[in-house]
Design a protein around this motif. Sequence first.
Motif, PDB file in Angstrom:
ATOM      1  N   PHE A 233      50.485 -29.335  -3.628  1.00 38.23           N
ATOM      2  CA  PHE A 233      50.081 -28.140  -2.887  1.00 38.23           C
ATOM      3  C   PHE A 233      48.784 -27.547  -3.445  1.00 38.23           C
ATOM      4  O   PHE A 233      47.914 -27.114  -2.696  1.00 38.23           O
ATOM      5  CB  PHE A 233      51.210 -27.105  -2.944  1.00 38.23           C
ATOM      6  N   ARG A 234      48.661 -27.538  -4.764  1.00 35.73           N
ATOM      7  CA  ARG A 234      47.460 -26.976  -5.371  1.00 35.73           C
ATOM      8  C   ARG A 234      46.227 -27.805  -5.005  1.00 35.73           C
ATOM      9  O   ARG A 234      45.154 -27.253  -4.732  1.00 35.73           O
ATOM     10  CB  ARG A 234      47.621 -26.915  -6.890  1.00 35.73           C
ATOM     11  N   ALA A 235      46.382 -29.122  -4.974  1.00 38.97           N
ATOM     12  CA  ALA A 235      45.251 -29.977  -4.602  1.00 38.97           C
ATOM     13  C   ALA A 235      44.820 -29.690  -3.172  1.00 38.97           C
ATOM     14  O   ALA A 235      43.622 -29.717  -2.847  1.00 38.97           O
ATOM     15  CB  ALA A 235      45.631 -31.445  -4.760  1.00 38.97           C
ATOM     16  N   LEU A 236      45.792 -29.423  -2.301  1.00 43.09           N
ATOM     17  CA  LEU A 236      45.480 -29.083  -0.919  1.00 43.09           C
ATOM     18  C   LEU A 236      44.674 -27.788  -0.851  1.00 43.09           C
ATOM     19  O   LEU A 236      43.701 -27.678  -0.100  1.00 43.09           O
ATOM     20  CB  LEU A 236      46.791 -28.940  -0.130  1.00 43.09           C
ATOM     21  N   MET A 237      45.072 -26.805  -1.636  1.00 44.07           N
ATOM     22  CA  MET A 237      44.351 -25.543  -1.679  1.00 44.07           C
ATOM     23  C   MET A 237      42.929 -25.741  -2.212  1.00 44.07           C
ATOM     24  O   MET A 237      41.961 -25.184  -1.690  1.00 44.07           O
ATOM     25  CB  MET A 237      45.098 -24.541  -2.553  1.00 44.07           C
TER      26      MET A 237
ATOM     27  N   GLN B  44      41.116 -33.424  -9.076  1.00 48.45           N
ATOM     28  CA  GLN B  44      42.128 -33.032  -8.085  1.00 48.45           C
ATOM     29  C   GLN B  44      41.787 -33.608  -6.710  1.00 48.45           C
ATOM     30  O   GLN B  44      42.666 -34.104  -5.990  1.00 48.45           O
ATOM     31  CB  GLN B  44      42.212 -31.500  -7.999  1.00 48.45           C
ATOM     32  N   ILE B  45      40.521 -33.562  -6.332  1.00 52.51           N
ATOM     33  CA  ILE B  45      40.105 -34.094  -5.033  1.00 52.51           C
ATOM     34  C   ILE B  45      40.271 -35.613  -5.010  1.00 52.51           C
ATOM     35  O   ILE B  45      40.759 -36.188  -4.020  1.00 52.51           O
ATOM     36  CB  ILE B  45      38.649 -33.702  -4.713  1.00 52.51           C
ATOM     37  N   HIS B  46      39.884 -36.284  -6.098  1.00 51.21           N
ATOM     38  CA  HIS B  46      40.036 -37.745  -6.175  1.00 51.21           C
ATOM     39  C   HIS B  46      41.507 -38.135  -6.066  1.00 51.21           C
ATOM     40  O   HIS B  46      41.859 -39.105  -5.382  1.00 51.21           O
ATOM     41  CB  HIS B  46      39.452 -38.267  -7.489  1.00 51.21           C
ATOM     42  N   ARG B  47      42.372 -37.393  -6.741  1.00 48.57           N
ATOM     43  CA  ARG B  47      43.805 -37.685  -6.694  1.00 48.57           C
ATOM     44  C   ARG B  47      44.343 -37.519  -5.275  1.00 48.57           C
ATOM     45  O   ARG B  47      45.160 -38.307  -4.807  1.00 48.57           O
ATOM     46  CB  ARG B  47      44.542 -36.764  -7.663  1.00 48.57           C
ATOM     47  N   LEU B  48      43.867 -36.498  -4.588  1.00 40.08           N
ATOM     48  CA  LEU B  48      44.295 -36.273  -3.207  1.00 40.08           C
ATOM     49  C   LEU B  48      43.836 -37.421  -2.313  1.00 40.08           C
ATOM     50  O   LEU B  48      44.588 -37.903  -1.452  1.00 40.08           O
ATOM     51  CB  LEU B  48      43.729 -34.943  -2.701  1.00 40.08           C
ATOM     52  N   GLU B  49      42.615 -37.877  -2.510  1.00 43.67           N
ATOM     53  CA  GLU B  49      42.100 -39.005  -1.731  1.00 43.67           C
ATOM     54  C   GLU B  49      42.908 -40.270  -2.009  1.00 43.67           C
ATOM     55  O   GLU B  49      43.200 -41.040  -1.081  1.00 43.67           O
ATOM     56  CB  GLU B  49      40.616 -39.231  -2.057  1.00 43.67           C
TER      57      GLU B  49
ATOM     58  N   TYR C  42      41.647 -30.928   6.861  1.00 42.53           N
ATOM     59  CA  TYR C  42      41.274 -29.514   6.773  1.00 42.53           C
ATOM     60  C   TYR C  42      42.019 -28.688   7.819  1.00 42.53           C
ATOM     61  O   TYR C  42      42.530 -27.607   7.524  1.00 42.53           O
ATOM     62  CB  TYR C  42      39.762 -29.361   6.941  1.00 42.53           C
ATOM     63  N   ASP C  43      42.081 -29.193   9.060  1.00 37.96           N
ATOM     64  CA  ASP C  43      42.799 -28.474  10.120  1.00 37.96           C
ATOM     65  C   ASP C  43      44.273 -28.307   9.760  1.00 37.96           C
ATOM     66  O   ASP C  43      44.857 -27.232   9.928  1.00 37.96           O
ATOM     67  CB  ASP C  43      42.664 -29.219  11.448  1.00 37.96           C
ATOM     68  N   HIS C  44      44.890 -29.394   9.283  1.00 37.97           N
ATOM     69  CA  HIS C  44      46.300 -29.316   8.885  1.00 37.97           C
ATOM     70  C   HIS C  44      46.475 -28.380   7.687  1.00 37.97           C
ATOM     71  O   HIS C  44      47.402 -27.555   7.652  1.00 37.97           O
ATOM     72  CB  HIS C  44      46.836 -30.705   8.518  1.00 37.97           C
ATOM     73  N   ALA C  45      45.596 -28.528   6.717  1.00 37.32           N
ATOM     74  CA  ALA C  45      45.745 -27.779   5.470  1.00 37.32           C
ATOM     75  C   ALA C  45      45.598 -26.274   5.684  1.00 37.32           C
ATOM     76  O   ALA C  45      46.353 -25.485   5.094  1.00 37.32           O
ATOM     77  CB  ALA C  45      44.716 -28.262   4.447  1.00 37.32           C
ATOM     78  N   THR C  46      44.639 -25.866   6.507  1.00 38.01           N
ATOM     79  CA  THR C  46      44.463 -24.429   6.741  1.00 38.01           C
ATOM     80  C   THR C  46      45.683 -23.830   7.420  1.00 38.01           C
ATOM     81  O   THR C  46      46.085 -22.708   7.104  1.00 38.01           O
ATOM     82  CB  THR C  46      43.202 -24.165   7.586  1.00 38.01           C
TER      83      THR C  46
END
Length: 327
Positions: A3-7, A35-40, A65-69
Amino acid sequence: MDFRALMYFVQVADAGSITRASVNLRIAQPALTRQIHRLEQDLGSRLLIRESRGVKLTDAGRRLYDHATRILRDVERACDDIKGLAGSPIGRVVLGIPPTLCPVLTPPLFEKLRAEQPRIELKIAENFSSGLRDWLSEGRVDLAVMTGPVQGRKFGFEPLFDEEMVLVTTPGTVAAGKAVDADALASLPLVLSDGLRAHVDKFLEPFGKKATVMTSINAVETMRLMAERGLGATVLPRSVLRGEPQTGIVDLTRIGENGLYRNVIVSWLAARHLSITVQAVLDTICRVAETLRSRGIFALADRQRHRAKTTSRGNAAHRLHPDDAAP
């Protein structure tokens, strides 16, 4: 998915730069990059393209981004709703509103909320009605003030007021004391926005007339200034011009014998539960709108002492409900 990576991803996308996002989030840039690399890696897709001046979203990144927001906003709504049960409404509410109504409704709404509900944070997002409907569907706004009606059962709504659309000209352009008819309106060189042109076209269509549009401008203040300087007439919502008649710089003239109106509503996504906080803002919007309506700022009136040309024949109003509100 963390969740934090999404934020963090949303923060980077909004900032357009990992460096700026790290400053905003107050975390080290290498940690944010990890964090961004891990999410990817978790998603198996590249989300960001690094450029010299920042980052831009890939196709996958835009979808995430659309889903995350929506996800992050829903979590925020849930937290605010539960916290509100323990006391007065608390949290953030995002209100969508057209540019023409923002200067009219926003100041008194902020004033009343600050006095009555100080724990509510109100965020304003400007857009036209078609865009506001999309934002409601996507969960980007909690409420939207826009032109009605809404179709089907997707949206809930409350009517706020009918606002008159008036012709704005330099003094003496049209006959004093009379409403402008279809022939006269069609003959005038007009400066119109896309949304306002839809209003004018629908008014003229039954008479077999078309508007003479000199130029299209989606900027209310520029349209008003061009009419003031005699560079063309325009059509604007009455509330935009609430201080103009007293100056004597322009004339406001009724369109058609009974006036040309737009119906303004406040709407929300019917499938989404209205939290205590959102309901408090909704109730306040309705009260503020009623106060403004009772002061007569949304329509011309013969009894008002100003230079606006009006007629009061008949009670029925010509109401238009285009898909797009005037800007």
